[in-house]
Design an enzyme around this catalytic site. Sequence first.
Site, PDB file in Angstrom:
ATOM      1  N   GLU A   8      49.416  43.587  48.565  1.00  0.00           N
ATOM      2  CA  GLU A   8      49.893  42.810  47.420  1.00  0.00           C
ATOM      3  C   GLU A   8      51.413  42.728  47.412  1.00  0.00           C
ATOM      4  O   GLU A   8      52.104  43.372  48.206  1.00  0.00           O
ATOM      5  CB  GLU A   8      49.358  43.439  46.129  1.00  0.00           C
ATOM      6  CG  GLU A   8      47.833  43.411  46.105  1.00  0.00           C
ATOM      7  CD  GLU A   8      47.219  43.861  44.800  1.00  0.00           C
ATOM      8  OE1 GLU A   8      47.911  44.528  43.987  1.00  0.00           O
ATOM      9  OE2 GLU A   8      46.023  43.543  44.592  1.00  0.00           O
ATOM     10  N   GLU A  13      40.591  40.316  54.477  1.00  0.00           N
ATOM     11  CA  GLU A  13      39.959  39.532  55.549  1.00  0.00           C
ATOM     12  C   GLU A  13      40.996  38.741  56.335  1.00  0.00           C
ATOM     13  O   GLU A  13      40.922  38.619  57.552  1.00  0.00           O
ATOM     14  CB  GLU A  13      38.949  38.533  54.978  1.00  0.00           C
ATOM     15  CG  GLU A  13      37.888  39.117  54.087  1.00  0.00           C
ATOM     16  CD  GLU A  13      38.307  39.109  52.632  1.00  0.00           C
ATOM     17  OE1 GLU A  13      39.362  39.694  52.302  1.00  0.00           O
ATOM     18  OE2 GLU A  13      37.578  38.535  51.816  1.00  0.00           O
ATOM     19  N   CYS A  62      37.092  35.662  49.017  1.00  0.00           N
ATOM     20  CA  CYS A  62      37.617  34.582  48.182  1.00  0.00           C
ATOM     21  C   CYS A  62      37.601  33.260  48.963  1.00  0.00           C
ATOM     22  O   CYS A  62      37.393  33.226  50.183  1.00  0.00           O
ATOM     23  CB  CYS A  62      39.040  34.903  47.708  1.00  0.00           C
ATOM     24  SG  CYS A  62      40.297  34.635  48.967  1.00  0.00           S
ATOM     25  N   CYS A  92      40.034  32.910  51.975  1.00  0.00           N
ATOM     26  CA  CYS A  92      39.604  33.641  53.174  1.00  0.00           C
ATOM     27  C   CYS A  92      38.455  32.911  53.865  1.00  0.00           C
ATOM     28  O   CYS A  92      38.410  32.823  55.091  1.00  0.00           O
ATOM     29  CB  CYS A  92      39.189  35.056  52.804  1.00  0.00           C
ATOM     30  SG  CYS A  92      40.596  36.094  52.371  1.00  0.00           S
TER      31      CYS A  92
HETATM   32  N1  THU Z   1      41.079  40.391  47.663  1.00  0.00           N
HETATM   33  C1  THU Z   1      40.820  40.542  48.991  1.00  0.00           C
HETATM   34  O1  THU Z   1      41.469  41.334  49.674  1.00  0.00           O
HETATM   35  N2  THU Z   1      39.844  39.783  49.540  1.00  0.00           N
HETATM   36  C2  THU Z   1      39.108  38.858  48.859  1.00  0.00           C
HETATM   37  O2  THU Z   1      38.411  38.072  49.454  1.00  0.00           O
HETATM   38  C3  THU Z   1      39.131  38.888  47.396  1.00  0.00           C
HETATM   39  C4  THU Z   1      40.378  39.449  46.806  1.00  0.00           C
HETATM   40  C5  THU Z   1      42.156  41.180  47.063  1.00  0.00           C
HETATM   41  C6  THU Z   1      43.373  40.367  46.702  1.00  0.00           C
HETATM   42  C7  THU Z   1      43.996  41.236  45.623  1.00  0.00           C
HETATM   43  O3  THU Z   1      44.835  42.188  46.263  1.00  0.00           O
HETATM   44  C8  THU Z   1      42.827  41.958  44.994  1.00  0.00           C
HETATM   45  O4  THU Z   1      41.728  41.800  45.889  1.00  0.00           O
HETATM   46  C9  THU Z   1      42.436  41.414  43.634  1.00  0.00           C
HETATM   47  O5  THU Z   1      42.263  40.040  43.679  1.00  0.00           O
END
Ligand code: THU
Length: 131
Positions: free
Chosen positions: A44, A55, A87, A90
């Site tokens: 982040e 991913e 998400c 990704c």
């Molecule tokens: N996140 C992922 O790493 N992969 C996803 O496909 C969904 C979301 C992370 C992004 C962020 O750091 C946290 O999850 C909350 O959204």
Amino acid sequence: MTDRELVELAFTMLERSYVPYSHFPVGAALLCKDGTVFTGCNVENSAFGSTICAERTALVKAVSEGHRNDFVTLAVVGNSKDYCWPCGACRQMLYEFAPRLRVLVANEKHEYVERTLNQLLPDGFGPDGMD
Ligand code: THU
């Protein structure tokens, strides 16, 4: 590597996640045909939109090391009650390289379900769409 081993490898990545804002670690492991595995975690940023998902971390590590069209299975895991579904961004990034990728999605109990990327992103836009 078995599916279970790939999922557990992805779980080991949760401790590498940098998540001071969401406190929601995600881990990933991407298996290539030759057995190579690229791992990833979410990283982040204080400018929230600059965050990268687990991913996509794994994917860009793989592509930057010369892998492209040899992706077999991706494991995505989180400490969430629901399965830690990838998400949209990704799904799109992965679709570019592996529209039929196997995707294993796990929850906090280390249970996982299997989907194909086609199922997660039906009628997706990819390189063929530019012909
Ligand atoms: N996140 C992922 O790493 N992969 C996803 O496909 C969904 C979301 C992370 C992004 C962020 O750091 C946290 O999850 C909350 O959204």
